[in-house]
Design a protein around this motif. Structure first.
Motif, short mmCIF file in Angstrom:
data_model
loop_
_atom_site.label_atom_id
_atom_site.label_comp_id
_atom_site.label_asym_id
_atom_site.label_seq_id
_atom_site.Cartn_x
_atom_site.Cartn_y
_atom_site.Cartn_z
N ALA A 260 -3.61 3.17 -11.17
CA ALA A 260 -2.48 3.56 -10.06
C ALA A 260 -2.92 2.85 -9.27
CB ALA A 260 -1.89 5.02 -10.33
N VAL A 261 -3.41 2.94 -8.79
CA VAL A 261 -3.74 2.03 -7.21
C VAL A 261 -3.97 0.37 -7.42
CG1 VAL A 261 -5.22 1.76 -5.36
CG2 VAL A 261 -5.04 4.09 -6.19
N ASP A 262 -4.48 0.62 -8.48
CA ASP A 262 -4.31 -1.57 -8.72
C ASP A 262 -2.96 -1.70 -8.78
OD1 ASP A 262 -6.00 -3.89 -8.78
OD2 ASP A 262 -5.12 -3.62 -11.31
N TYR A 263 -2.26 -0.94 -9.58
CA TYR A 263 -0.67 -0.99 -9.66
C TYR A 263 0.25 -1.09 -8.16
CZ TYR A 263 3.84 -0.99 -12.05
OH TYR A 263 5.44 -1.11 -12.17
N LEU A 264 -0.37 -0.34 -7.43
CA LEU A 264 -0.06 -0.55 -6.12
C LEU A 264 0.17 -1.70 -5.87
CD1 LEU A 264 0.20 3.57 -5.66
CD2 LEU A 264 2.05 1.80 -6.17
N ARG A 265 -1.45 -1.77 -6.17
CA ARG A 265 -1.68 -2.89 -5.01
C ARG A 265 -0.94 -4.15 -5.37
NH1 ARG A 265 -6.67 -3.51 -3.03
NH2 ARG A 265 -8.18 -1.78 -3.15
N HIS A 266 -0.59 -4.45 -6.28
CA HIS A 266 0.17 -6.04 -7.16
C HIS A 266 1.86 -5.69 -7.39
CE1 HIS A 266 -4.54 -6.95 -8.47
NE2 HIS A 266 -3.83 -7.82 -8.43
N HIS A 267 2.15 -4.73 -6.86
CA HIS A 267 3.85 -4.46 -6.65
C HIS A 267 4.45 -3.95 -5.83
CE1 HIS A 267 2.63 -5.11 -11.28
NE2 HIS A 267 3.65 -5.21 -11.05
N ALA A 268 3.81 -2.90 -4.87
CA ALA A 268 4.26 -2.26 -3.94
C ALA A 268 4.39 -3.76 -2.44
CB ALA A 268 3.15 -1.60 -3.21
N ARG A 269 6.11 -4.04 -2.53
CA ARG A 269 6.50 -4.67 -1.57
C ARG A 269 6.24 -4.68 -0.73
NH1 ARG A 269 10.33 -7.88 -3.86
NH2 ARG A 269 11.51 -8.43 -2.04
N ALA A 270 6.19 -3.07 -0.03
CA ALA A 270 5.77 -2.65 1.37
C ALA A 270 4.57 -2.55 1.59
CB ALA A 270 6.10 -0.96 1.38
N PHE A 271 3.33 -3.20 0.94
CA PHE A 271 2.56 -3.37 0.83
C PHE A 271 1.99 -5.14 1.19
CE2 PHE A 271 -1.79 -4.55 -1.38
CZ PHE A 271 -2.68 -4.28 -0.64
N ILE A 272 2.53 -6.09 -0.11
CA ILE A 272 1.97 -7.18 0.00
C ILE A 272 2.97 -7.93 1.14
CG2 ILE A 272 3.11 -8.69 -2.27
CD1 ILE A 272 3.03 -7.43 -4.40
N PHE A 273 4.19 -8.09 1.54
CA PHE A 273 4.74 -8.37 2.36
C PHE A 273 4.65 -7.57 3.46
CE2 PHE A 273 6.92 -9.47 -1.62
CZ PHE A 273 6.61 -10.43 -1.91
N SER A 274 3.83 -7.06 4.17
CA SER A 274 3.44 -6.79 5.32
C SER A 274 2.43 -7.41 6.29
CB SER A 274 3.10 -4.91 5.72
OG SER A 274 4.54 -4.72 4.83
N ALA A 275 2.33 -7.64 7.34
CA ALA A 275 1.14 -7.75 8.25
C ALA A 275 -0.39 -6.74 7.00
CB ALA A 275 1.36 -8.20 9.10
#
Length: 397
Positions: A260-275
């Motif tokens: 689940a955490v790995d899924y969030l790492r690769h899909h959560a826009r608030a994570f991927i597109f934030s500094a």
């Protein structure tokens, strides 16, 4: 140029200016010192801080500050990119592993703020075909995350398990059902009914997430939070937390199963597109976590102080609701009287936070008193004396 409609909307907001003119505006107060048990306000006046979320009292701890400075000198002021690309540091990984171990989950992932965690998790995992169920007193970031997800929002009255079960029973079995609650409610200071929430989530095949921003460092063994407090860590799918409370920094995380955490790492826009979180913030949080785990006496002092403050306010005759944590609400029905009480306490050297709707439910205006492990007995005694003086002056006692 602002359109006429936007300009009109802005001009109609007069409440803040009215409060300033009346001398009853107690927001954005400027502090010019470290955030300890006492702070210095702009102008040089020293006041007792009873409005901080630093439950462990670590924001001015020498080790925490030194760790942040070392990280600043080693890594610089920022990462110049997102975690997904060029912004992952070894200290980020170290902190993620330490947090997962602390809360008892296989993995965790850091976000730049706690608000972004709730936005990112729900917007990533849910869509318009799903249902998200939220306590009416959940934090605003949970409601914003639900809105971004476009899942059908279902609010149930505060800690009302009967209504929650009714909603769950009326929701189609093929729908994804996602329950999100605060572990410790940030204004009321009470604790979620986690054993019943777990039972309902299992009965109706719903996922369960606990926002433990105000529970970490406060409840459970080594301050590991609400799920640990109830012995139900394995029954909670996601545990989120922030660093701006007990962990003396800025940022947030969510912990859960590795997949689940790995899924969030690769899909959560608030994570991927934030500094990426600056190394100094990560180092401060990691050091604060290590201090909490090695010094259980801090947690003991926090609860001693909490009991002294809660019992003292109750014995004076103030209504403190169902608070069971270092967050102690003092309920004052009338908003004007509430602001007058805040003003008089401020004049007597006490910094507390006035909380009005929509931050709380209608007719639940309150002064939010929060206790730290580093408050002294004499400081709490002084605060209770001032509450008694002001309460009698305003005919509240």
């Amino acid at each position: 140029m602002l359109t006429e409609r936007l300009a009109g909307k802005i001009s109609r907001f007069t409440l803040a200016e009215e409060g300033r003119r009346m001398g009853l505006y107690f927001y954005f107060r400027e502090i010019v010192s470290e955030p300890g048990t006492e702070v210095v306000l702009k102008g040089g006046r020293r006041v007792l801080m009873l409005g901080s979320n630093s439950y462990m009292g670590l924001t001015d701890h020498p080790e925490v500050k030194e760790a942040a400075v070392r990280a600043l000198n080693k890594y610089g002021t920022g990462c110049a990119g997102s975690r997904f690309l060029n912004g992952t540091l070894d200290i980020h990984i170290e902190l993620e592993e330490a947090l997962a171990d602390w809360v008892g989950k296989p993995a965790s992932v850091l976000f730049s703020t706690g608000f972004q965690v709730n936005q990112g998790v729900m917007a990533t995992l849910l869509n318009r075909h799903d249902v998200v169920l939220m306590d009416a007193c959940d934090h605003a970031s949970i409601f914003e995350g639900a809105r971004l997800s476009m899942a059908k929002p279902e609010r149930f009255p505060h800690n009302d398990m009967e209504t929650l079960e009714k909603i769950l029973s009326e929701t189609a079995e093929d729908k994804v059902k996602f329950i999100v609650v605060d572990g410790v409610f940030s204004m009321e200071g009470d604790v979620c009914r986690l054993p019943e929430l777990v039972a309902l989530s299992e009965r109706y095949r719903a996922a369960l997430m606990v926002d433990d921003a105000h529970g970490l460092g406060v409840l459970g063994r080594e301050g590991a939070g609400t799920a640990d407090h109830f012995g139900l860590t394995d029954k909670v799918d996601f545990i989120m937390g922030t660093f701006s409370k007990s962990l003396a920094s800025l940022g947030g995380f969510v912990a859960g199963d590795r997949d689940a955490v790995d899924y969030l790492r690769h899909h959560a826009r608030a994570f991927i597109f934030s500094a990426s979180m600056p190394a100094s913030s990560a180092a401060a949080a990691l050091t604060a976590l290590n201090i909490i785990r090695r010094e259980p006496e801090r947690l003991e002092r926090l609860w001693r102080n909490t009991r002294m403050m809660k019992d003292g306010l109750t014995e004076l005759g103030f209504s403190t609701g169902d608070s069971k944590t270092p967050i102690i609400p003092v309920y004052v029905d009338d908003a004007y009287t509430l602001m007058m009480m805040c003003k008089r306490l401020d004049e007597e050297g006490i910094f507390v936070n006035p909380v009005l709707p929509p931050a709380v439910l209608p007719r639940n205006s309150l002064l939010r008193v929060s206790v730290m492990a580093t408050h002294t007995t004499s400081q709490i005694g002084f605060a209770l004396d001032m509450f008694e003086r002001v309460g009698k002056e305003l005919h509240l006692l």
